[in-house]
Design a protein around this motif. Sequence first.
Motif, PDB file in Angstrom:
ATOM      1  N   PHE A 154     -14.921   1.875  -3.160  1.00 32.85           N
ATOM      2  CA  PHE A 154     -13.978   2.862  -2.631  1.00 32.85           C
ATOM      3  C   PHE A 154     -12.583   2.262  -2.485  1.00 32.85           C
ATOM      4  N   PHE A 155     -12.495   1.060  -1.929  1.00 32.75           N
ATOM      5  CA  PHE A 155     -11.190   0.422  -1.752  1.00 32.75           C
ATOM      6  C   PHE A 155     -10.521   0.164  -3.100  1.00 32.75           C
ATOM      7  N   GLU A 156     -11.275  -0.284  -4.074  1.00 35.53           N
ATOM      8  CA  GLU A 156     -10.693  -0.511  -5.396  1.00 35.53           C
ATOM      9  C   GLU A 156     -10.189   0.802  -5.997  1.00 35.53           C
ATOM     10  N   THR A 157     -10.896   1.891  -5.728  1.00 31.24           N
ATOM     11  CA  THR A 157     -10.510   3.193  -6.263  1.00 31.24           C
ATOM     12  C   THR A 157      -9.183   3.661  -5.690  1.00 31.24           C
ATOM     13  N   PHE A 158      -9.029   3.603  -4.362  1.00 33.59           N
ATOM     14  CA  PHE A 158      -7.770   4.113  -3.813  1.00 33.59           C
ATOM     15  C   PHE A 158      -6.603   3.165  -4.079  1.00 33.59           C
ATOM     16  N   ILE A 159      -6.892   1.887  -4.219  1.00 33.72           N
ATOM     17  CA  ILE A 159      -5.821   0.962  -4.602  1.00 33.72           C
ATOM     18  C   ILE A 159      -5.321   1.316  -6.001  1.00 33.72           C
ATOM     19  N   GLU A 160      -6.244   1.596  -6.919  1.00 39.86           N
ATOM     20  CA  GLU A 160      -5.867   1.982  -8.282  1.00 39.86           C
ATOM     21  C   GLU A 160      -5.105   3.308  -8.299  1.00 39.86           C
ATOM     22  N   SER A 161      -5.338   4.146  -7.281  1.00 40.25           N
ATOM     23  CA  SER A 161      -4.636   5.432  -7.183  1.00 40.25           C
ATOM     24  C   SER A 161      -3.283   5.290  -6.495  1.00 40.25           C
ATOM     25  N   TYR A 163      -2.680   3.872  -3.345  1.00 41.10           N
ATOM     26  CA  TYR A 163      -2.709   4.018  -1.896  1.00 41.10           C
ATOM     27  C   TYR A 163      -3.152   2.720  -1.218  1.00 41.10           C
ATOM     28  N   VAL A 164      -2.803   2.618   0.059  1.00 43.73           N
ATOM     29  CA  VAL A 164      -3.333   1.550   0.910  1.00 43.73           C
ATOM     30  C   VAL A 164      -4.005   2.187   2.119  1.00 43.73           C
ATOM     31  N   ALA A 165      -4.988   1.484   2.673  1.00 44.97           N
ATOM     32  CA  ALA A 165      -5.721   1.992   3.827  1.00 44.97           C
ATOM     33  C   ALA A 165      -4.851   1.930   5.078  1.00 44.97           C
ATOM     34  N   VAL A 166      -4.838   3.016   5.826  1.00 37.88           N
ATOM     35  CA  VAL A 166      -4.180   3.058   7.128  1.00 37.88           C
ATOM     36  C   VAL A 166      -5.132   3.763   8.087  1.00 37.88           C
ATOM     37  N   LEU A 189      -4.267   9.219   7.064  1.00 35.81           N
ATOM     38  CA  LEU A 189      -3.054   8.417   7.258  1.00 35.81           C
ATOM     39  C   LEU A 189      -2.824   7.387   6.152  1.00 35.81           C
ATOM     40  N   PHE A 190      -3.671   7.383   5.131  1.00 38.36           N
ATOM     41  CA  PHE A 190      -3.435   6.482   4.000  1.00 38.36           C
ATOM     42  C   PHE A 190      -2.016   6.691   3.489  1.00 38.36           C
ATOM     43  N   ARG A 191      -1.412   5.644   2.945  1.00 32.07           N
ATOM     44  CA  ARG A 191      -0.035   5.731   2.468  1.00 32.07           C
ATOM     45  C   ARG A 191       0.078   5.316   1.012  1.00 32.07           C
ATOM     46  N   LYS A 192       1.013   5.957   0.337  1.00 32.08           N
ATOM     47  CA  LYS A 192       1.374   5.545  -1.017  1.00 32.08           C
ATOM     48  C   LYS A 192       2.175   4.247  -0.949  1.00 32.08           C
ATOM     49  N   ILE A 221       3.048  -3.510   4.100  1.00 34.09           N
ATOM     50  CA  ILE A 221       1.668  -3.039   4.181  1.00 34.09           C
ATOM     51  C   ILE A 221       1.224  -2.759   2.753  1.00 34.09           C
ATOM     52  N   ASP A 222       0.274  -3.542   2.260  1.00 33.51           N
ATOM     53  CA  ASP A 222      -0.089  -3.429   0.851  1.00 33.51           C
ATOM     54  C   ASP A 222      -1.571  -3.704   0.634  1.00 33.51           C
ATOM     55  N   GLU A 223      -1.938  -4.037  -0.590  1.00 35.86           N
ATOM     56  CA  GLU A 223      -3.342  -4.281  -0.926  1.00 35.86           C
ATOM     57  C   GLU A 223      -3.929  -5.420  -0.099  1.00 35.86           C
ATOM     58  N   LEU A 224      -3.120  -6.425   0.205  1.00 33.84           N
ATOM     59  CA  LEU A 224      -3.623  -7.543   0.997  1.00 33.84           C
ATOM     60  C   LEU A 224      -3.929  -7.121   2.431  1.00 33.84           C
ATOM     61  N   THR A 225      -3.201  -6.118   2.928  1.00 33.12           N
ATOM     62  CA  THR A 225      -3.507  -5.567   4.251  1.00 33.12           C
ATOM     63  C   THR A 225      -4.843  -4.831   4.209  1.00 33.12           C
ATOM     64  N   SER A 226      -5.049  -4.045   3.160  1.00 34.81           N
ATOM     65  CA  SER A 226      -6.329  -3.343   2.997  1.00 34.81           C
ATOM     66  C   SER A 226      -7.467  -4.345   2.832  1.00 34.81           C
ATOM     67  N   GLU A 227      -7.199  -5.458   2.162  1.00 33.04           N
ATOM     68  CA  GLU A 227      -8.205  -6.516   2.016  1.00 33.04           C
ATOM     69  C   GLU A 227      -8.618  -7.039   3.382  1.00 33.04           C
ATOM     70  N   PHE A 228      -7.632  -7.273   4.247  1.00 33.07           N
ATOM     71  CA  PHE A 228      -7.927  -7.757   5.599  1.00 33.07           C
ATOM     72  C   PHE A 228      -8.796  -6.743   6.337  1.00 33.07           C
ATOM     73  N   THR A 229      -8.422  -5.470   6.257  1.00 29.60           N
ATOM     74  CA  THR A 229      -9.190  -4.403   6.921  1.00 29.60           C
ATOM     75  C   THR A 229     -10.632  -4.413   6.446  1.00 29.60           C
ATOM     76  N   LEU A 230     -10.817  -4.471   5.139  1.00 34.53           N
ATOM     77  CA  LEU A 230     -12.159  -4.468   4.571  1.00 34.53           C
ATOM     78  C   LEU A 230     -12.940  -5.693   5.013  1.00 34.53           C
TER      79      LEU A 230
END
Length: 300
Positions: A154-161, A163-166, A189-192, A221-230
């Motif tokens: 899922f995270f790889e999918t929205f990153i490719e789209s 977006y980043v997780a918020v 609240l996900f962001r482009k 706030i970017d992919e590395l932030t989403s990585e931390f969240t995951l």
Amino acid sequence: MIKLRIDNVEFKLREYQDFNWLNNYGKVFSVIDETGSGCISFGVEKGNKKYFFKIAGAKTVEAEISENESIILLKEAVKKYEDIKHPNLINLIDSFEVNEFFVAVFEWAKGECLFDHWNFNKYKEYSNLETPAEKLKRLAIDKRVNVVLKLFSFFETFIESGYVAVDFYDSSIMYDFENDFVTFCDIDLFRKTPTINDIGEDYFGTKRLKAPEENKLGATIDELTSEFTLGAIIFDMFSNVKNTDERYEKGIFIPNSIEDFELEQNVYDVLRKATSYDRNNRYKSIKEFHNAFVKELKSN
């Protein structure tokens, strides 16, 4: 505060609003009325079909934003559900305006929310009740690993789209214990990208799982932030979490020690890297993190 009822379901609002229009779509069988988003959500059943109605513009008791702001956010969220397509993401069916409300309609997803804060008082009152998070911890490791693999996908999918997780955390994960199926929800609240922390310490998200940049005004706030969240979410799926109070106090995710971790040291080390406070020490992408996790898991 007032209490209202529709069909056999009772809910709370700051003042009266008419929700009887919901009966045009079926019978209401459940409600979630304690959210900071200003939305109220109803389960609606018609025939053998069930739907989840998320409604902005309600005068909810615990809203942290105005009704108008809630409507704007839900309208923006609809675009995200249209952009991000994944088999484990709750499926948006329709959206429309009615009276003073904006409504998003989803297919009903069977399962239990892993952080169902609206039931916490019930768990305190009935100590024999097991929370969904506790039930998940009792699952075999391979079943929890399957949840993790869905999360990576899922995270790889929205990153490719783009977006980043918020504000994505265990409250955004539902697990169907009967069928061993996981559903992700609440990506409002996900962001482009590109985006920054434009709020500071009050940036969206639970303090239990925040990355350092989610507390710093102007931080990327970017992919590395989403990585931390995951990484933080995965850590807690395999840990006996003992430092929740410290996390809330410091406003940041703090990993537990290896002694409180179920998997091997090499997997622990992968998660420590993904949740490094120094962004430069994290994996360069979620895909790289994914590959490292799977490799070390297989080596055990």
